[in-house]
Structure formats: C-alpha cells, structure tokens
Design an enzyme around this catalytic site. Structure first.
Site, PDB file in Angstrom:
ATOM      1  N   SER A  23       1.176  -0.988   0.097  1.00 19.73           N
ATOM      2  CA  SER A  23       0.364   0.277  -0.058  1.00 19.73           C
ATOM      3  C   SER A  23       0.708   0.761  -0.170  1.00 19.73           C
ATOM      4  CB  SER A  23      -0.976  -0.014   0.970  1.00 19.73           C
ATOM      5  OG  SER A  23      -0.394  -0.087   2.166  1.00 19.73           O
ATOM      6  N   SER A 251      -0.041  -0.207  12.177  1.00 17.49           N
ATOM      7  CA  SER A 251       0.179   0.902  12.585  1.00 17.49           C
ATOM      8  C   SER A 251      -0.546   1.493  11.137  1.00 17.49           C
ATOM      9  CB  SER A 251       1.292   0.775  11.739  1.00 17.49           C
ATOM     10  OG  SER A 251       1.787   0.390   9.978  1.00 17.49           O
ATOM     11  N   GLU A 256      -2.821   5.779   9.006  1.00 18.87           N
ATOM     12  CA  GLU A 256      -3.454   5.983   7.705  1.00 18.87           C
ATOM     13  C   GLU A 256      -4.867   6.242   7.988  1.00 18.87           C
ATOM     14  OE1 GLU A 256      -0.527   3.533   5.708  1.00 18.87           O
ATOM     15  OE2 GLU A 256      -1.361   3.450   7.684  1.00 18.87           O
ATOM     16  N   ASP A 466      37.094   1.866  57.829  1.00 13.63           N
ATOM     17  CA  ASP A 466      38.918   2.709  58.306  1.00 13.63           C
ATOM     18  C   ASP A 466      38.977   1.542  57.697  1.00 13.63           C
ATOM     19  OD1 ASP A 466      38.117   2.074  60.196  1.00 13.63           O
ATOM     20  OD2 ASP A 466      39.302   3.617  61.251  1.00 13.63           O
ATOM     21  N   CYS A 535      39.515  -6.449  75.398  1.00 16.76           N
ATOM     22  CA  CYS A 535      39.093  -6.396  73.567  1.00 16.76           C
ATOM     23  C   CYS A 535      40.844  -5.939  73.329  1.00 16.76           C
ATOM     24  CB  CYS A 535      39.050  -5.027  73.483  1.00 16.76           C
ATOM     25  SG  CYS A 535      36.988  -5.309  72.949  1.00 16.76           S
TER      26      CYS A 535
END
Length: 671
Positions: A23, A251, A256, A466, A535
C-alpha cells in the site's frame, strides 16, 4: 539525468513482502511506471504475498497491471520467532540469484518487517544502492531494531515526519540523502473518501488470528460479522474512512486512519512510540478493568479532524524527483555524519590511565586527610588537618578540603571519577551512612556523608569503615593483590581490620564484620573505648599505649638516659616505643603484652577464617610483627602455623582503600 552523472535509465527494483508495504510502495510504482523515459521497473514479490492464508495478495499487484519479475517463496510455516529467523535465512539464500540477474541500480525497500531486513542485507552485501521508505520512526517493539538496522544498511532515506527525519540525522545519516516526503499512501488517502461505500461495507468485514478467535467463539455466524483473508486497499480505506471506530494494534490505525479522522483504539504497546493524531486513544493493558469497553464508549461514532502528520498528499512527486537526483557515479560506500568529537590531546595509554583519579578521604581519630590518588595508586597530592571535635566543624572541613582538592586536580590534569571516604565507626556502605562510632570520633552517629559531598562536588561518593578500606587497599595495590582470602589488621589510634573472602570484602549482616580490634583476649583486661574490656584495642592500640606511657611518665618510670619530653609535648605511644628501644624494661613489658594480645587475636582469626595471609598495617605494625609470629608458633593449631604474617608495604592504606572503592567501581569492577 546527465547533469547528475546518469546517461541511461535508472533501473529500480521494488521488492514487496506483504499487503501492508504494498500500500506504501504501489503509489511509487505507479509514479515510476508513468515516466518510462527515466526509469525501468522490476518488481520482486516475496513473503506473505504468496501465502494462501493471507489471501494470495500478489494477485492485487497483477490486477494493478504490474509485471511481477520474480516470485520468491520465503515464508517458513510457523508462528514463532524461530520461523521468522528461518524465513530470513531462506530469503537470504534465494535473493542473490535474483539480484545477480536483475542488476538493479537501486532497490526500494519499505519499513520494518523481517523480510525487508533480508532484502536490505542482500542488496548491501551485493553493492546495490538501497532506498529505505519510512526510516527513523519509532513504534516500540522488535520492529524498531529491524527498522534501524535497515537504516544503517540503506544509502538513501524517504521519511514521513519531521521527527523521523531528526531521528535519522541523530543516527548519523547524511542529511543530503534524507528526503522528508510524507507517506506515499497519503497521496491516495487524502482524496479517497467518497459516498459510495455502503456496498463495500456489505462486502467486507475481518485477520488470521481474528478469524481463529471468531470461529472458536462462533461469532462468524452473527450477521454483523464477516471473516475474510484480504480486503483490497481501495476498498479497505473506504471501510476505515466510514467506520465508527477502528480497534487493533496495526500501524494503519495510528498512521493511515488519521487521514480520515476516524476514531482509533490502539491496543497494547506495539505502536507505543508512534506519532499519532488526536483521533487515537491508547489502551496499554487491554485485558484489565474492561478498559476496551470503556474506550469504545468514549470513541465510537466520534469524528476527528483530518491529521496530516504523515503526509500532505504530495509524497510521490517528491520521491520521483529524489530518485532522478541520485548520481550513480558517486562512490557507493555510504558515509556517516558523526557529531564533532573533541580531539584527545594524548594518545599515550599510560598517561591516560594515570590521569584517571579518585578523591580519597581518611577520617581518623586524630587527623583528617584528603588526597588525589591515581589509578596506579600514586598519591598525587595530599592535604592534612586535625580532625575537629564537633560534627558541624568536621563536615564543613571535609567539604572545604574536597573542594580545594578537586580544584587542584584540574591543574594537575587529573580527572576525578568520584570520592571515597574511609572513617572510623560502623558504616552502611550502601547508603553512605556512618551508623555509629566509638569515642575516638565524637558526634559521629547516623551521619550521612554521601549526600552533602555528592551535592557539593556533583560526583559519586563511596563510604566504608577504615579497616575495610585498608583491606581494599591491599587487594588492589598491596600484598593481597590476587589472593582469594586474606585478613588485614590496622594498628593506629585504634585497632581495625578487614576480611577479604573469595576476593570480596565481608561486611556482615549488620555491617559489623571485621571489628577485629574488639576481639576479647582477656576476661579481666583493661577497659576499652567500646564499653567492654579485655579487647585487643584496649591493649595494642596507640590510644592504649599512650595510656600506659602516661602512667609510667607520671610515676617517673618512662624516661631513660638519652630521652626527654618537652613540657609542651603530650606523652604518647612513640615515647613508650622509644623508651623500650633504649632499654626501659617496663616499656618493653608493656609492648610485649600489647603484641601478645594482638597475637592472640590473630590466632583467633586463623582458627576462624583460615586465611592464606595476615597483613599488619599501620604505624605500630613493625613493632608487633615478631611478637605476633611468636604467639602464633606457641598458641595456634599446627594446621595454621604456616600462614604467613607480613607488614604492609603501603604508606597510606586507608587513603588507598578509599580511592580503590572509586577506581574499582568506575572501571567496572563491582564493589
């Protein structure tokens, strides 16, 4: 023709794959046929034109009085992706013989179907010029990829909208080879509406899948429904021109139908990127909440103004003029129009790598340091200030130092990729927040470091503890490079650490992993800054040694011959170490106890993690290394006694670790 280098007719091959592209191509074919003095037309038919299920639509090409030069059966039966791929392959096998026989000057292909990709690929590889119709458009499915692929193969482009033209230019296509013509089918559409449509409506009404559904539901027996394989284009446009509404995902509905102002309901996402007139109503998730029915109530029977987005009715004359302007003497190899790129001053890869840099921040218990660190781990420039005691002063100083360092980086030709921050305390690295800290860094709980720095410098920011940063530094620049499992212990004002397991840093479920300084090595040991006692940090940290040094000094037991402490100087860990070196037995005993505590902590790590290496880092590491090794020999299981313990050879592990977070991530190593 002669002024453009063509002294003969232009041989044009138009290849059509289905009724939809015909088309658009038919108006061009009619135009070419009306000017035989300029053009020779060859028509190649393939794809669904030759399939009975789709109505054998090649017949409408014959009815339009076009001679079909070649018919190619290229469709492999099946409705899945594999069938499409096989169809493309079949077309690629058959097309070379056809093109060798026809020897066209130019091939015209349309759109975004897989058949068109096969046509464009064949022509491009056989050095045949390609004119692509409807390039540059956007729909929203795999069609986009196919359409843009054809664009890159094509030498000339006919586009329908201004946006499509701009897309082609953005895709680096030569502006001189792009024609904004409009859609060829609009040449017919804008003059097609007439009053003689009732007989057409009575004749036609229906798609393959739609037919299948209607038969399953028995709808085809309803007097208002009719299932058909194909409606001729002239009659189809009369149907859509006079319809109360068009529903689907073609589409045609968004292109169209706009020429007539017919209401459209576009279903799903297949055409989501298309330009549309005001006549189109989108229903994205069409299967929920009766949205299609609601859309029908809104759209049915409305009449919208004619949309000329896709053309003004004069596309074919423009296209024919464009074809006549093609100079066959021009080189076939297409050229791309890339945007200007700033010339690179240096092409030396080593220089380029050296200039990729990070801003590294080390926020310790005593000092605040900022450095520019290169990709190779070189500290290009470093700034040091005392760490302020309050939150507000500390944040302001960090921002000030980073801004100054970023400005200096420009002068030093260093491109800053981001900011890495090493800080004491428990850190959520994902959010860039210090959750809470020990007494070493006051007013440092629930602190968002990432946001103020990122907002000020407009750079990405990484934050971590750190000790973790020290481990990252060893992984990238130090003795842990290439090792799968190792542990770093950092000895400074406090004691920290980091664990690398299977090449990755371990954070733990609440970001508390590798708090190695707070491993308890004695049930009745001295108080620790964390609130516990016994500790490692309570024995072996710089803060702990300072405490013991002050006790000795207050009792006049610190200084020995050859030592002095100025009145304005605070007694610290270095004085204790100096006294031990000069033979002070009490200082030596304190250091031995501290080293033993650290050694016991390392033994616990060996028994828990079984790393291949332990790295001691920080200012006190050299003073502890031999004692730690002695403790391992005496206390550790035989199976881990051979694990090596080394002193880091990195000068600034916290800064380098902070930098490595930036450099690893921005060079695509995930952190």
């Amino acid at each position: 023709m002669e002024k453009n280098g063509n002294n003969r007719k232009l041989r044009v091959c138009v290849a059509t794959c289905n009724r939809a592209d015909y088309s658009k191509l038919a108006p061009i074919m009619f135009g070419i046929k009306t000017e035989p003095e300029f053009f020779e037309l060859d028509v190649v038919v393939l794809g669904s034109h030759l399939i009975d299920d789709y109505g054998n639509t090649y017949r409408m090409i014959e009815q339009d009085d076009f001679d079909i030069n070649t018919r190619l059966h290229t469709i492999v039966r099946g409705e899945d992706e594999a069938a499409m791929v096989e169809s493309v392959g079949l077309a690629l096998v058959k097309l070379p013989d056809v093109l060798n026989r026809l020897k066209p000057d130019i091939m015209i292909v349309h759109g975004d179907r897989f058949d068109a990709l096969a046509l464009a690929t064949s022509a491009a590889l056989m050095n045949i010029r390609i004119l692509h119709i409807e390039g540059g458009e956007v729909s929203g499915t795999i069609d986009d990829s196919i359409r843009h692929a054809i664009t890159k193969l094509a030498h000339y482009h006919v586009c329908c909208t201004r946006s499509a033209e701009q897309h082609l230019i953005s895709m680096c296509e030569d502006h001189d080879r792009i024609l904004l013509a409009g859609c060829p089918s609009y040449d017919k559409l804008l003059s097609a509406k007439n009053k003689d449509y009732m007989s057409i409506i009575r004749m036609w009404l229906g798609s393959k899948e739609m037919v299948r559904v209607m038969r399953k539901k028995g709808i085809e027996h309803h007097p208002n429904f009719r299932a058909v394989k194909h409606v001729p284009f002239d009659q189809f446009i009369q149907l859509v021109a006079h319809a109360g509404c068009m529903i689907g995902n073609s589409s045609c509905g968004v292109r169209e139908v706009g020429a007539f102002g017919t209401p459209v309901i576009n279903l799903g996402t297949r055409q989501i990127g298309r330009e549309t007139g005001e006549n189109v109503l989108h229903v994205r998730d069409a299967d929920t909440q009766d949205k299609i029915l609601q859309a029908l109530h809104l759209q049915f029977g409305k009449q919208y103004p004619c949309s000329k987005i896709y053309g003004d009715g004069n596309a074919v004359p423009r296209i024919l003029k464009f074809l006549k302007s093609i100079d066959l003497q021009e080189p076939l190899q297409k050229k791309f129009c890339f945007p200007p790129v700033k010339e690179n001053i240096s092409q030396d890869i080593d220089h380029i790598l050296e200039t990729l840099s990070a801003l590294a921040v080390d926020l310790g218990g005593t000092n605040l340091r900022v450095a520019i660190v290169s990709m190779k781990g070189e500290v290009v420039k470093k700034y040091t200030q005392f760490n302020p005691k309050t939150y507000e002063e500390r944040i302001n100083l960090i921002l000030q130092m980073c801004v100054e360092a970023a400005a200096e980086a420009v002068k030093l030709n260093c491109r800053i990729l981001g900011v890495g921050i090493s800080t004491g305390g428990r850190v959520n690295p994902r959010e860039g927040i210090v959750l809470h800290s020990t007494k070493l860094i006051q007013e440092w709980n629930s602190v968002d470091l990432r946001t103020p720095l990122s907002d000020t410098l407009h750079l990405p920011v990484w934050v971590d503890n750190d000790g973790n940063c020290a481990a990252l530094a060893e992984r990238k620049f130090g003795q842990g490079k290439g090792l799968e499992n190792f542990v770093t212990l950092i000895t400074g004002t406090g004691i920290g650490g980091g664990i690398i397991h299977q090449h990755e840093l371990i954070h733990g479920s609440s970001y508390c992993a590798a708090e190695l300084g707070h491993l308890v090595v004695s049930l009745d040991g001295p108080d620790c800054s964390c609130g516990s006692h016994g500790c490692i940090e309570a024995y072996a940290s710089g803060m702990a040694l300072q405490r013991e040094a002050k006790k000795l000094h207050d009792e006049d037991l610190l200084l020995v011959e050859g030592m002095s402490v100025p009145k304005d100087e605070a007694v610290g860990a270095l004085h204790l170490i100096q006294a031990a070196k000069l033979g002070n037995a009490k200082a030596q005993s304190i250091l031995r106890t501290a080293g033993t505590a650290l050694g016991l902590g390392v033994v616990n790590i060996l028994h828990t993690m079984n790393p291949s290496l332990v790295i001691l880092s920080g200012v006190l590491a050299n003073h502890y290394i031999h004692i730690v090794k002695d403790v391992i020999r005496q206390q550790a299981l035989p199976s881990v006694q051979d694990v090596d313990v080394v002193v880091s050879d990195l000068i600034d592990p916290a800064l380098l670790g902070a930098a490595s977070m930036v450099l690893d991530y921005t060079t695509r190593r995930i952190y």
